[in-house]
Structure formats: structure tokens, C-alpha cells
Design a protein around this motif. Structure first.
Motif, PDB file in Angstrom:
ATOM      1  N   ASP A 166       6.951  14.565  12.950  1.00  0.00           N
ATOM      2  CA  ASP A 166       7.297  15.780  12.194  1.00  0.00           C
ATOM      3  C   ASP A 166       7.974  15.414  10.875  1.00  0.00           C
ATOM      4  O   ASP A 166       8.002  16.194   9.931  1.00  0.00           O
ATOM      5  N   TYR A 167       8.571  14.233  10.855  1.00  0.00           N
ATOM      6  CA  TYR A 167       9.252  13.777   9.634  1.00  0.00           C
ATOM      7  C   TYR A 167       9.314  12.250   9.648  1.00  0.00           C
ATOM      8  O   TYR A 167       9.191  11.625  10.712  1.00  0.00           O
ATOM      9  N   VAL A 168       9.499  11.647   8.491  1.00  0.00           N
ATOM     10  CA  VAL A 168       9.846  10.223   8.435  1.00  0.00           C
ATOM     11  C   VAL A 168      11.288  10.150   7.945  1.00  0.00           C
ATOM     12  O   VAL A 168      11.783  11.072   7.284  1.00  0.00           O
ATOM     13  N   ASP A 169      11.953   9.044   8.268  1.00  0.00           N
ATOM     14  CA  ASP A 169      13.347   8.900   7.855  1.00  0.00           C
ATOM     15  C   ASP A 169      13.446   8.531   6.378  1.00  0.00           C
ATOM     16  O   ASP A 169      14.417   8.855   5.710  1.00  0.00           O
ATOM     17  N   LEU A 170      12.391   7.850   5.886  1.00  0.00           N
ATOM     18  CA  LEU A 170      12.403   7.437   4.477  1.00  0.00           C
ATOM     19  C   LEU A 170      10.955   7.363   3.990  1.00  0.00           C
ATOM     20  O   LEU A 170      10.086   6.833   4.690  1.00  0.00           O
ATOM     21  N   VAL A 171      10.725   7.932   2.831  1.00  0.00           N
ATOM     22  CA  VAL A 171       9.409   7.739   2.206  1.00  0.00           C
ATOM     23  C   VAL A 171       9.643   7.148   0.817  1.00  0.00           C
ATOM     24  O   VAL A 171      10.567   7.564   0.097  1.00  0.00           O
ATOM     25  N   LEU A 172       8.852   6.141   0.503  1.00  0.00           N
ATOM     26  CA  LEU A 172       9.022   5.398  -0.753  1.00  0.00           C
ATOM     27  C   LEU A 172       7.831   5.587  -1.676  1.00  0.00           C
ATOM     28  O   LEU A 172       6.693   5.689  -1.212  1.00  0.00           O
ATOM     29  N   MET A 173       8.097   5.564  -2.964  1.00  0.00           N
ATOM     30  CA  MET A 173       7.045   5.436  -3.961  1.00  0.00           C
ATOM     31  C   MET A 173       6.731   3.933  -4.003  1.00  0.00           C
ATOM     32  O   MET A 173       7.573   3.125  -4.372  1.00  0.00           O
ATOM     33  N   HIS A 174       5.527   3.554  -3.553  1.00  0.00           N
ATOM     34  CA  HIS A 174       5.226   2.137  -3.297  1.00  0.00           C
ATOM     35  C   HIS A 174       5.334   1.283  -4.557  1.00  0.00           C
ATOM     36  O   HIS A 174       5.818   0.154  -4.514  1.00  0.00           O
ATOM     37  N   TRP A 175       4.839   1.800  -5.672  1.00  0.00           N
ATOM     38  CA  TRP A 175       4.923   1.109  -6.976  1.00  0.00           C
ATOM     39  C   TRP A 175       5.137   2.145  -8.066  1.00  0.00           C
ATOM     40  O   TRP A 175       4.767   3.301  -7.890  1.00  0.00           O
ATOM     41  N   PRO A 176       5.678   1.764  -9.194  1.00  0.00           N
ATOM     42  CA  PRO A 176       5.857   2.740 -10.301  1.00  0.00           C
ATOM     43  C   PRO A 176       4.577   3.053 -11.073  1.00  0.00           C
ATOM     44  O   PRO A 176       4.540   4.005 -11.843  1.00  0.00           O
ATOM     45  N   MET A 177       3.500   2.286 -10.819  1.00  0.00           N
ATOM     46  CA  MET A 177       2.248   2.558 -11.544  1.00  0.00           C
ATOM     47  C   MET A 177       1.480   3.653 -10.819  1.00  0.00           C
ATOM     48  O   MET A 177       1.591   3.811  -9.609  1.00  0.00           O
ATOM     49  N   SER A 178       0.653   4.389 -11.581  1.00  0.00           N
ATOM     50  CA  SER A 178      -0.238   5.379 -10.953  1.00  0.00           C
ATOM     51  C   SER A 178      -1.664   4.948 -11.270  1.00  0.00           C
ATOM     52  O   SER A 178      -2.038   4.800 -12.431  1.00  0.00           O
ATOM     53  N   ILE A 179      -2.435   4.705 -10.208  1.00  0.00           N
ATOM     54  CA  ILE A 179      -3.794   4.167 -10.386  1.00  0.00           C
ATOM     55  C   ILE A 179      -4.747   5.085  -9.627  1.00  0.00           C
ATOM     56  O   ILE A 179      -4.479   5.450  -8.483  1.00  0.00           O
ATOM     57  N   SER A 180      -5.820   5.464 -10.268  1.00  0.00           N
ATOM     58  CA  SER A 180      -6.747   6.418  -9.633  1.00  0.00           C
ATOM     59  C   SER A 180      -7.482   5.740  -8.483  1.00  0.00           C
ATOM     60  O   SER A 180      -7.432   4.521  -8.320  1.00  0.00           O
ATOM     61  N   GLN A 181      -8.228   6.551  -7.748  1.00  0.00           N
ATOM     62  CA  GLN A 181      -8.995   6.005  -6.624  1.00  0.00           C
ATOM     63  C   GLN A 181     -10.067   5.035  -7.114  1.00  0.00           C
ATOM     64  O   GLN A 181     -10.569   4.218  -6.359  1.00  0.00           O
ATOM     65  N   ASP A 182     -10.391   5.136  -8.400  1.00  0.00           N
ATOM     66  CA  ASP A 182     -11.398   4.208  -8.940  1.00  0.00           C
ATOM     67  C   ASP A 182     -10.747   3.051  -9.694  1.00  0.00           C
ATOM     68  O   ASP A 182     -11.398   2.379 -10.484  1.00  0.00           O
ATOM     69  N   GLY A 183      -9.434   2.908  -9.488  1.00  0.00           N
ATOM     70  CA  GLY A 183      -8.769   1.756 -10.102  1.00  0.00           C
ATOM     71  C   GLY A 183      -8.419   1.946 -11.569  1.00  0.00           C
ATOM     72  O   GLY A 183      -8.106   0.989 -12.266  1.00  0.00           O
ATOM     73  N   VAL A 184      -8.450   3.213 -12.035  1.00  0.00           N
ATOM     74  CA  VAL A 184      -8.111   3.458 -13.443  1.00  0.00           C
ATOM     75  C   VAL A 184      -6.606   3.696 -13.593  1.00  0.00           C
ATOM     76  O   VAL A 184      -5.990   4.368 -12.760  1.00  0.00           O
ATOM     77  N   ASP A 185      -6.021   3.141 -14.649  1.00  0.00           N
ATOM     78  CA  ASP A 185      -4.594   3.325 -14.925  1.00  0.00           C
ATOM     79  C   ASP A 185      -4.373   4.764 -15.384  1.00  0.00           C
ATOM     80  O   ASP A 185      -4.695   5.116 -16.514  1.00  0.00           O
TER      81      ASP A 185
END
Ligand SMILES: NC(=O)C1=CN([C@@H]2O[C@H](COP(=O)(O)OP(=O)(O)OC[C@H]3O[C@@H](n4cnc5c(N)ncnc54)[C@H](OP(=O)(O)O)[C@@H]3O)[C@@H](O)[C@H]2O)C=CC1
Ligand SMILES: O=C1CO[C@H](CO)[C@@H](O)[C@@H]1O
Length: 322
Positions: free
Chosen positions: A100-119
Motif C-alpha cells: 500500500d506504501y513504500v517507506d522511501l521512494v527515490l529519484m534514481h538519477w537527476p537526468m530525465s531520459i525518454s523511453q527511446d533514450g533521448v535526453d
């Protein structure tokens, strides 16, 4: 479930998780909970949330633990960095984990990359608003980041409503990250050390990897002094720096070994000796993203041969998770 929830970047990488490794990993997780581990670190990326959820479910049903005894962390991958997509990702993880919940959720990296690998160049401040929303809805008890450098931490702390509770980063004897650790600890951000053994262990080591290795004479001597192994000394060193380590092992004896670090204390001299190994060598350096916006690490100059030990992924990554 709409396809956005579980889709992943189908290119440019193809990172094959070894299916045969799954049972060993799950057995190790089950044993870890039996002997007292309570903090489990997973991620959308790792493609094991369903199996982690099954183990947790069984341990609760068997009366080994209650849900509130466990601290479950998961992470949001690059292609869910639009503010609204953070919740999509977290809800998908909760479904896979059957929680129902997680104790902690993290933003894995500060970059945002599309599903096709585009910045995609999404500002992590926008992404962070999605994390604050997920927190307010009770889908996570705490929110944090991973792989943020000092400048990114300063900017986030100056522009957020809810500060990150955690920054999960690589820290080990090669990579002490003193400036980052000092800054985060001065601002009440808990540092969690991933890859706490760095290149000390064979799976991460290469001929040109720096010391210390498992047979390093200085490390062995310090271990002997306390009746502990080189890896236990390493984990204790991080612990005494106020850092939470998340060592991974599928070996039952090491599950016990890595948890047996709370019955000794390294003296000041040994702490200083261990700090001297710091040489800035980064084990986990996904150089294939180094030209993307918000890539947090120093870039590897083209002319420099990238050591094999840095090539943690031969082909890269495929996140088309079912
Ligand atoms: N946020 C992020 O970007 C990242 C997060 N992480 C997280 O951190 C966790 C740990 O990091 P990881 O990169 O796996 O590296 P670790 O530093 O935990 O090293 C894991 C390796 O060390 C070996 N090992 C474990 N314990 C011992 C021991 N006592 N003696 C000798 N060898 C040992 C394991 O072998 P074996 O299993 O065969 O026993 C495995 O090959 C990951 O599982 C993941 O959850 C990791 C990287 C990046
Ligand atoms: O464990 C992992 C393997 O490497 C990835 C990219 O470098 C990490 O982000 C991930 O958490």
C-alpha cells in the motif's frame, strides 16, 4: 495498467538481467529477513519488485515480520520525470510490490531520459514536485534522491517544499565523497552508500582497479586487530561516518557477515588510516549518459581509455518490464 506505467526505454541499451540469478537473490533476501535485515533497497530498474513483494508477503504471513518492521525503498527511473509521471511510476511499483506504501521512494538519477533514450531535459525540480505529491498522498512515507551531487543538492534544498530525506550515492574506500557527505549531513539529509565495497570485490574489480582489494595488507591487519573481515571493517568504517550502507550479496554466509558489524568499534587511528584510501575512483559511472543534462559526475574525456571496471554495462539497459 496503461502501457506507460511499465514501459521502459527499449533502446539504445539492452541490459540483460540473468534470470537464473533471480532464485539465488530471492533466497538471500528471504534469509536476510529471517536473520534480522529490515531495510530492502529495490527499484523499477531492477525488475525484481514482484519477487521482492512475494518474499515480503510470505514473511508477513509466516509471522516473521510485520509490515511496519520493514523499510522498503524503491526508485523512479529516468523516463518518469514529468511531475505527473512520478505518481504513475510509484503506483506501478506498489502494484508490483503488492504494497500500500513504500517507506522511501527515490529519484534514481537527476537526468530525465525518454523511453527511446533521448535526453528529455526535464528539470529535476519539476520531478521533485511529483515526489512531494506522492508523499502527500501517502504512497511513500519519505522521499529522497540518488546520485545527486553537491550543487544539485544545494539547488534542490533551496527550491523545495519538502526536503529529500536521503541521498543514495556511491561511497566506499575508493570514493569517500567527503564534501557531499559533509554537506548532506549538515543539512539533515541521510547518506545511503551504494556499492559500499567499490572495486574491492572480484565482481567489480579489474586489473587497473585501485587498492584496497580484499587481500590488502593494511586492511587485513586492521581486520585481524578486531577479529573481523576486510568487508566488515569497510562497512563499519562507513557506519562510523554516519552512513547507512546497502551491501548486496546472494551468498548466505555473507548475508550474516555483512550484518555482523555492530559488536566492534574502529579506533581513531584506524579510521584515519582507512580514510587515506580515498582516491576518487568511481565504480558506478554510467559514462553513456555523460552528455545528458544534469549528469551528476565529472565526464570521462574521450581520449581516456575507459577502464573495464567502469563498464558495468556492456550493452546498456533495457527496461521493457512486463
Ligand atoms: N542508486 C543507484 O544508482 C545504485 C544503487 N545500488 C544499490 O546498492 C546495492 C549494493 O551495491 P552493489 O553495486 O551491488 O555493490 P556491493 O558493494 O554491495 O558489492 C556487491 C558484490 O560484493 C560481493 N560481496 C558482498 N558481500 C561480500 C563479502 N562479505 N565478501 C566478499 N564479497 C562480498 C557480492 O558477491 P555475491 O553476491 O556473489 O556474494 C557482489 O558481487 C545494490 O544491490 C543496489 O540495491 C547499486 C548501484 C547503483
Ligand atoms: O544498481 C544499479 C546498476 O547501475 C545503474 C546505473 O549505473 C544504477 O543506477 C543502478 O541502481
Amino acid at each position: 495498467m496503461d502501457e506507460k506505467e511499465d514501459a521502459g526505454p527499449s533502446k539504445p541499451f539492452s541490459f540483460e538481467f540473468s534470470a537464473e540469478g533471480m532464485p539465488k537473490m530471492m533466497d538471500a533476501l528471504s534469509y536476510a529477513i529471517d536473520i534480522g535485515y529490515r531495510h530492502i533497497d529495490t527499484a523499477h530498474l531492477y525488475r525484481v519488485e514482484p519477487e521482492v513483494g512475494k518474499i515480503i508477503d510470505k514473511k508477513i504471513k509466516d509471522g516473521v515480520v510485520k509490515r511496519e518492521d520493514l523499510f522498503i525503498t524503491t526508485k523512479v527511473w529516468h523516463h518518469f520525470h514529468r511531475e505527473a509521471d512520478v505518481e504513475v511510476s510509484v503506483r506501478a511499483s506498489l502494484r508490483r510490490l503488492n504494497l500500500d506504501y513504500v517507506d522511501l521512494v527515490l529519484m534514481h538519477w537527476p537526468m530525465s531520459i525518454s523511453q527511446d533514450g533521448v535526453d528529455e531535459k526535464i528539470d529535476y525540480l519539476e520531478t521533485w514536485r511529483g515526489f512531494e505529491s506522492v508523499l502527500s498522498k501517502g504512497l511513500a512515507k519519505s522521499i529522497g534522491v540518488s546520485n545527486f551531487n553537491v550543487e544539485q543538492m544545494k539547488r534542490l534544498l533551496a527550491n523545495c517544499k519538502v526536503p529529500p530525506s536521503t541521498n543514495q550515492v556511491e561511497i566506499n574506500l575508493n570514493l569517500g565523497q567527503k564534501e557531499l557527505v559533509d554537506y548532506c549531513q549538515a543539512n539533515n539529509v541521510l547518506i545511503v552508500a551504494y556499492s559500499p565495497f567499490g572495486t574491492m570485490v572480484p565482481s567489480r574489480s579489474a586489473p587497473n582497479s585501485p587498492e584496497p582489494k580484499l587481500n590488502n595488507p593494511t586492511m587485513v591487519a586492521i581486520g585481524k586487530k578486531y577479529g573481523k573481515s576486510v568487508t566488515q571493517v569497510t562497512l563499519r568504517y562507513l557506519y562510523q561516518r554516519g552512513i547507512v550502507s546497502i551491501p548486496k550479496t546472494v551468498t548466505p554466509s555473507r548475508v550474516v557477515e555483512n550484518a555482523s558489524i555492530f559488536d566492534f568499534e574502529l579506533d581513531k587511528g584506524d579510521m584515519e588510516t582507512l580514510a587515506k584510501f580515498d582516491n576518487g575512483f568511481r565504480t558506478v559511472r554510467p559514462f553513456f549518459w555523460q552528455d545528458y543534462q544534469n549528469y551528476p559526475f565529472e565526464k570521462i574525456p574521450d581520449k581516456m581509455e575507459i577502464p573495464e571496471s567502469l563498464r558495468i554495462w556492456k550493452n546498456g539497459l533495457n527496461l521493457d518490464i512486463d
